[in-house]
Motif scaffolding. Sequence first.
Motif, PDB file in Angstrom:
ATOM      1  N   LEU A 193      -3.384  32.965 -28.660  1.00 45.97           N
ATOM      2  CA  LEU A 193      -3.060  33.097 -27.285  1.00 45.97           C
ATOM      3  C   LEU A 193      -4.261  32.880 -26.547  1.00 45.97           C
ATOM      4  N   ALA A 194      -4.221  32.155 -25.723  1.00 49.60           N
ATOM      5  CA  ALA A 194      -5.417  31.840 -24.490  1.00 49.60           C
ATOM      6  C   ALA A 194      -4.803  32.367 -23.163  1.00 49.60           C
ATOM      7  N   VAL A 195      -5.072  33.572 -22.674  1.00 44.69           N
ATOM      8  CA  VAL A 195      -4.520  34.151 -21.646  1.00 44.69           C
ATOM      9  C   VAL A 195      -5.238  34.108 -20.180  1.00 44.69           C
ATOM     10  N   TYR A 196      -4.431  33.599 -19.213  1.00 44.39           N
ATOM     11  CA  TYR A 196      -4.802  33.704 -17.805  1.00 44.39           C
ATOM     12  C   TYR A 196      -4.112  34.573 -16.938  1.00 44.39           C
ATOM     13  N   GLN A 197      -4.598  34.843 -15.734  1.00 49.56           N
ATOM     14  CA  GLN A 197      -3.868  35.735 -15.041  1.00 49.56           C
ATOM     15  C   GLN A 197      -4.004  35.057 -13.672  1.00 49.56           C
ATOM     16  N   PHE A 198      -2.668  35.289 -13.002  1.00 47.24           N
ATOM     17  CA  PHE A 198      -2.651  34.495 -11.523  1.00 47.24           C
ATOM     18  C   PHE A 198      -3.252  35.529 -10.525  1.00 47.24           C
ATOM     19  N   SER A 199      -3.854  34.683  -9.780  1.00 49.79           N
ATOM     20  CA  SER A 199      -4.575  35.641  -8.739  1.00 49.79           C
ATOM     21  C   SER A 199      -3.811  35.613  -7.526  1.00 49.79           C
ATOM     22  N   LYS A 200      -2.463  34.927  -7.553  1.00 56.54           N
ATOM     23  CA  LYS A 200      -1.599  34.902  -6.569  1.00 56.54           C
ATOM     24  C   LYS A 200      -0.236  34.628  -7.128  1.00 56.54           C
ATOM     25  N   PRO A 201       0.812  35.316  -6.379  1.00 59.30           N
ATOM     26  CA  PRO A 201       1.962  35.073  -7.096  1.00 59.30           C
ATOM     27  C   PRO A 201       2.553  33.717  -7.410  1.00 59.30           C
ATOM     28  N   PHE A 202       3.228  33.558  -8.403  1.00 59.80           N
ATOM     29  CA  PHE A 202       3.702  32.170  -8.885  1.00 59.80           C
ATOM     30  C   PHE A 202       5.043  32.043  -8.637  1.00 59.80           C
ATOM     31  N   GLU A 203       5.356  31.137  -7.354  1.00 57.06           N
ATOM     32  CA  GLU A 203       6.760  31.188  -6.659  1.00 57.06           C
ATOM     33  C   GLU A 203       7.633  30.067  -7.116  1.00 57.06           C
ATOM     34  N   LEU A 204       7.308  29.348  -8.069  1.00 64.03           N
ATOM     35  CA  LEU A 204       8.384  28.144  -8.331  1.00 64.03           C
ATOM     36  C   LEU A 204       9.433  28.395  -9.048  1.00 64.03           C
TER      37      LEU A 204
ATOM     38  N   ALA B 269      -2.800  28.179 -27.950  1.00 70.59           N
ATOM     39  CA  ALA B 269      -4.044  27.338 -28.297  1.00 70.59           C
ATOM     40  C   ALA B 269      -4.908  28.095 -28.992  1.00 70.59           C
ATOM     41  N   SER B 270      -5.805  27.433 -29.903  1.00 74.90           N
ATOM     42  CA  SER B 270      -6.895  28.175 -30.804  1.00 74.90           C
ATOM     43  C   SER B 270      -8.083  28.052 -30.044  1.00 74.90           C
ATOM     44  N   SER B 271      -8.340  27.402 -29.121  1.00 80.56           N
ATOM     45  CA  SER B 271      -9.609  27.284 -28.350  1.00 80.56           C
ATOM     46  C   SER B 271      -9.381  27.180 -26.721  1.00 80.56           C
ATOM     47  N   PHE B 272     -10.172  27.557 -26.200  1.00 80.72           N
ATOM     48  CA  PHE B 272     -10.122  27.515 -24.709  1.00 80.72           C
ATOM     49  C   PHE B 272     -10.140  25.765 -24.343  1.00 80.72           C
ATOM     50  N   THR B 273     -11.063  25.138 -24.954  1.00 80.69           N
ATOM     51  CA  THR B 273     -11.038  23.648 -24.646  1.00 80.69           C
ATOM     52  C   THR B 273      -9.609  23.086 -24.858  1.00 80.69           C
ATOM     53  N   GLN B 274      -8.889  23.389 -25.822  1.00 81.39           N
ATOM     54  CA  GLN B 274      -7.320  23.055 -25.855  1.00 81.39           C
ATOM     55  C   GLN B 274      -6.620  23.404 -24.713  1.00 81.39           C
ATOM     56  N   ALA B 275      -6.666  24.713 -24.591  1.00 79.47           N
ATOM     57  CA  ALA B 275      -6.023  25.314 -23.333  1.00 79.47           C
ATOM     58  C   ALA B 275      -6.280  24.939 -21.932  1.00 79.47           C
ATOM     59  N   GLU B 276      -7.642  24.456 -21.719  1.00 74.11           N
ATOM     60  CA  GLU B 276      -8.027  23.859 -20.424  1.00 74.11           C
ATOM     61  C   GLU B 276      -7.465  22.505 -20.515  1.00 74.11           C
ATOM     62  N   GLU B 277      -7.145  21.732 -21.537  1.00 78.53           N
ATOM     63  CA  GLU B 277      -6.789  20.356 -20.933  1.00 78.53           C
ATOM     64  C   GLU B 277      -5.147  20.750 -20.509  1.00 78.53           C
TER      65      GLU B 277
END
Length: 297
Positions: free
Chosen positions: A6-17, A140-148
């Motif tokens: 798991l490459a985890v990111y946090q939303f800084s604004k609500p995701f509304e879609l 993703a096993s790396s942040f490089t893969q996640a960033e793609e």
Amino acid sequence: MWFKNLAVYQFSKPFELDSMALEEKLKDQLFRECGSQDHCTYGFVPALGAKTEALVHSANGCLLICTRKEEKILPASVIRDALEERVEKIELEQGRQVYSKEKKALKDDVIMELLPKAFTRNHFTQAYIDPIGGWLVVNASSFTQAEELTSHLRQALGSLPVTPPHVAELPSYKMTQWLRDTGMPSGFIAGNECELREPGDEGAEIKGRRVDLSSDSIEQLFAEGMVVKSLAMTWIDSLTFTFHENLQIKKVKFTDLIQEKLDSVEADTLPERMDADFSLMVLTFRELLGQLFGQFQ
């Protein structure tokens, strides 16, 4: 379906879609196969696999997406041999030496000639958006893969307000504190694997497997200033994983407790089984991520 890294990111604004609106956005970044002169192509594909059509699959308030990357395989040795043959031919036929600037141009020509004959390889990356928990989770096993994936998602949406999870305390020092002083937080049990490092970019590193993390030898390493770089854990008998100081969660394995819950679900087709897996997985991860990253606030 089960995410393992798991490459985890946090939303800084609500995701509304919702799923339909996200589906329309992703259509602008659909995957296409490599053409004869393409090195690589990348885009979104059906979330539940080739036998389905929807680019977005929704369950328990979460939105599953998937990307596909196709790359041409051109080994450096093949390019080098073809280039040397081209250079040798020119030098013999024209009686002159080929210098570096011309070699670079010849190399580009060689690559373009070889591309249509090259084999391809494909890699799929899944991710899901959890608007309720405020997470974007990439398998993703790396942040490089996640960033793609996040880069192409950002292009499709126009913006993607995500950041790494906020931590008020350094994970390395917090994990060290768990093992050395305070004990593991409620719901978490330390495994028998960890990686220790000395502070600083050039510090020594030690990997331990099948070790007693409460032993005197580990305590001595802490006394010498080493901190935890990664730590294996079990969480409320539901899953095991390794947590890293860069906030990655790897080697995720679900326990028999989760499997028993899945066995009670009736699913006749593969998409139905994948839906059941996804539904249970995101509920489990939503609770895990909240509890885990809450320890660093």
